[in-house]
Design a protein around this motif. Structure first.
Motif, mmCIF file in Angstrom:
data_model
loop_
_atom_site.group_PDB
_atom_site.id
_atom_site.type_symbol
_atom_site.label_atom_id
_atom_site.label_comp_id
_atom_site.label_asym_id
_atom_site.label_seq_id
_atom_site.Cartn_x
_atom_site.Cartn_y
_atom_site.Cartn_z
ATOM 1 N N GLY A 197 -19.991 42.448 -54.515
ATOM 2 C CA GLY A 197 -20.983 43.313 -55.169
ATOM 3 C C GLY A 197 -20.370 44.592 -55.699
ATOM 4 O O GLY A 197 -21.020 45.364 -56.396
ATOM 5 N N THR A 198 -19.095 44.850 -55.366
ATOM 6 C CA THR A 198 -18.412 46.036 -55.900
ATOM 7 C C THR A 198 -17.689 45.601 -57.174
ATOM 8 O O THR A 198 -17.066 44.538 -57.207
ATOM 9 N N ARG A 199 -17.780 46.435 -58.226
ATOM 10 C CA ARG A 199 -17.095 46.096 -59.483
ATOM 11 C C ARG A 199 -16.291 47.282 -59.966
ATOM 12 O O ARG A 199 -16.569 48.422 -59.575
ATOM 13 N N TRP A 200 -15.306 47.031 -60.801
ATOM 14 C CA TRP A 200 -14.481 48.134 -61.296
ATOM 15 C C TRP A 200 -13.914 47.799 -62.667
ATOM 16 O O TRP A 200 -13.884 46.628 -63.066
ATOM 17 N N GLY A 259 -27.743 49.574 -54.619
ATOM 18 C CA GLY A 259 -28.460 50.434 -53.674
ATOM 19 C C GLY A 259 -27.585 51.458 -52.968
ATOM 20 O O GLY A 259 -28.074 52.305 -52.212
ATOM 21 N N MET A 260 -26.301 51.410 -53.203
ATOM 22 C CA MET A 260 -25.408 52.326 -52.490
ATOM 23 C C MET A 260 -25.133 53.570 -53.342
ATOM 24 O O MET A 260 -25.062 53.483 -54.564
ATOM 25 N N PRO A 268 -28.142 62.073 -63.546
ATOM 26 C CA PRO A 268 -26.962 61.584 -62.837
ATOM 27 C C PRO A 268 -27.234 60.220 -62.216
ATOM 28 O O PRO A 268 -28.350 59.948 -61.777
ATOM 29 N N ARG A 269 -26.212 59.373 -62.235
ATOM 30 C CA ARG A 269 -26.325 58.077 -61.558
ATOM 31 C C ARG A 269 -25.348 58.083 -60.407
ATOM 32 O O ARG A 269 -24.198 58.482 -60.546
ATOM 33 N N ALA A 314 -13.419 49.556 -46.118
ATOM 34 C CA ALA A 314 -14.071 49.491 -44.800
ATOM 35 C C ALA A 314 -15.304 50.398 -44.780
ATOM 36 O O ALA A 314 -16.356 50.029 -44.232
ATOM 37 N N VAL A 315 -15.206 51.578 -45.394
ATOM 38 C CA VAL A 315 -16.356 52.496 -45.412
ATOM 39 C C VAL A 315 -17.510 51.875 -46.204
ATOM 40 O O VAL A 315 -18.668 51.901 -45.765
ATOM 41 N N ILE A 316 -17.192 51.298 -47.357
ATOM 42 C CA ILE A 316 -18.249 50.696 -48.185
ATOM 43 C C ILE A 316 -18.884 49.516 -47.444
ATOM 44 O O ILE A 316 -20.114 49.393 -47.370
ATOM 45 N N ALA A 317 -18.028 48.684 -46.839
ATOM 46 C CA ALA A 317 -18.557 47.523 -46.108
ATOM 47 C C ALA A 317 -19.464 47.963 -44.969
ATOM 48 O O ALA A 317 -20.491 47.334 -44.700
ATOM 49 N N SER A 318 -19.116 49.083 -44.316
ATOM 50 C CA SER A 318 -19.909 49.545 -43.185
ATOM 51 C C SER A 318 -21.312 50.006 -43.616
ATOM 52 O O SER A 318 -22.213 50.117 -42.795
ATOM 53 N N GLN A 319 -21.488 50.285 -44.903
ATOM 54 C CA GLN A 319 -22.785 50.750 -45.398
ATOM 55 C C GLN A 319 -23.660 49.629 -45.924
ATOM 56 O O GLN A 319 -24.793 49.852 -46.337
ATOM 57 N N GLN A 320 -23.077 48.427 -45.972
ATOM 58 C CA GLN A 320 -23.869 47.313 -46.502
ATOM 59 C C GLN A 320 -24.850 46.828 -45.442
ATOM 60 O O GLN A 320 -24.495 46.700 -44.283
ATOM 61 N N THR A 321 -26.083 46.578 -45.898
ATOM 62 C CA THR A 321 -27.080 46.138 -44.915
ATOM 63 C C THR A 321 -27.078 44.608 -44.813
ATOM 64 O O THR A 321 -26.710 43.908 -45.717
#
Ligand code: PMP
Length: 405
Positions: A325-328, A344-345, A372-373, A398-405
């Motif tokens: 779900g992360t894109r770049w 949602g993050m 702002p987005r 790891a930080v991003i993954a920890s915020q995923q519900t």
């Protein structure tokens, strides 16, 4: 975290109205915390200091003091040092941008070019068309001159030029300026396609709107084909092109340039005279001396090699460590890439959590001129060696993954 930090005026010294619209750079505020020595920061927009040609620059300065010390310490012409302007003309001609020496104004970095153009062009309320998102310090400058923004979206091929005609109708008045970074944009790292370059120049010529082409990163292409500048495609004097040695030699030199229609350059010169008389004579003469014998192209090759590798390492590490779900973006040059977080993050919420894990980025929200987005972040890959990029992306993932519900 707020998108931008307001300047509060001490009541005894009421500030000018325009300062209420000019925000302190959110990035500077962020960097204050992000640059803690224990934090792996990808927040700054810094070139790799180990690639600065320190000895060659030192030698050029030493020779300037030894051989032309008095002239170098004297006041000098606002337009800039002749041999330096000539070198810039010859260099730009190699990539198809042909300009005479009197069409070049030496500036204090390209940031001053943005400021001078805004100063001579914008009255309060005038409309500036900007990409969404856009280079933050340009937004700051335009706000300082009380401009209003018309925003046009962007995708992986840069500014949505096809949306400009519609935008004109919505805005209802002719914009004074279109500002963009066509190559390896800050913050997204994306590049304006050739087709859109042609279309944009056609649009500007048709409506007689000036384009401010800000190009600090164009020479740092490490993949793909060089694309012509907007200025080189223009036949009707509607483009001002800004360049700088900040990313190709060293930002501390503070030498940039504006190239454009003769009459406008003359007006910018008057504005610069009022701003600072001229760019530092010592710095200009030393840079001219350096360039007269330094292998600038070989230096560019080196920068492209290192930045290309670092970008590749960051892309591979993102692939490895970022949750689904992360894109770049996939830049072909420059110093930045742009990450879109899983649905949602918010990067603003993520920032303090990342700092706890000793990794930092710039949240994307301040780069948007209007609403702002918060689902984006900017990452810089030029300033860290590969092993730290890998480690930094591991922590961030790891930080991003920890915020995923
Ligand atoms: N424009 C853009 C898009 C930039 O990213 C920067 C530097 N961060 C500048 C202008 C200013 O650069 P300088 O004044 O050092 O040339």
């Amino acid at each position: 975290m707020t998108a931008a930090v307001s300047i509060s005026a001490p009541p005894a010294f009421p500030l000018a109205q325009r300062m209420s619209r000019m925000k302190a750079s959110a990035i500077r505020e962020i960097l204050k915390v992000a640059e803690r020595p224990d934090v792996l920061s990808f927040a700054g927009g810094l070139p790799a200091p180990e690639l600065f040609p320190v000895e060659a620059i030192a030698q050029a300065h030493a020779e300037v003091f030894a051989e032309e010390g008095r002239a170098a310490l004297q006041y000098s012409a606002t337009e800039g040092y002749g041999p330096l302007r000539e070198w810039i003309c010859a260099h730009l001609a190699k990539s198809g941008l042909h300009a005479a020496t009197d069409q070049v104004l030496i500036t204090n970095g390209s940031q001053q070019g943005i400021d001078l153009v805004a100063k001579v062009l914008l009255d309060p309320g005038d409309v500036v068309v900007v990409e969404n998102p856009s280079y933050l310090a340009a937004l700051q400058t335009f706000s300082g001159y009380e401009a209003s923004f018309a925003v046009v979206g962007s995708d992986n091929d840069g500014m949505r030029v096809d949306d400009l005609e519609r935008l004109l109708l919505v805005v209802g008045r002719r914009p004074k300026l279109i500002y963009l970074v066509p190559n390896f944009q800050n913050p997204k790292g994306t590049t304006l396609s050739l087709e859109r370059r042609r279309e944009l120049v056609r649009f500007a010529q048709k409506h007689r709107i000036l384009i401010l082409e800000d190009n600090p990163y164009g020479e740092l292409r490490f993949r793909g084909e060089h694309l012509p500048s907007l200025a080189s495609l223009d036949t009707e004097d509607v483009v001002i092109n800004l360049g700088t040695f900040s990313k190709t030699l060293a930002p501390g030199l503070r030498i940039g340039w504006a190239v454009g229609p003769r009459e406008l350059i003359r007006t910018l010169t008057v504005a610069k005279q009022a701003a600072d008389l001229h760019t530092a004579t010592v710095s200009q003469r030393a840079t001219a001396r350096l360039l007269s014998r330094f292998d600038y192209d070989a230096n560019l090759e080196k920068l492209r090699g290192v930045y290309g590798e670092r970008c590749q390492v960051m892309l591979a590490a993102l692939e490895k460590h970022m949750p689904a779900g992360t894109r770049w973006t996939h830049p072909e040059g420059g110093m930045f890439l742009w990450v879109e977080l899983p649905r949602g993050m918010s990067a603003d919420t993520l920032f303090p959590l990342a700092l706890e894990k000793r990794v930092a980025f710039v949240p994307g929200s301040p780069f948007f001129a209007h609403e702002p987005r918060s689902e984006f972040m900017r990452l810089n890959y030029s300033n860290r060696p590969p092993e730290l990029i890998e480690e930094g992306m591991r922590r961030l993932g790891a930080v991003i993954a920890s915020q995923q519900t």
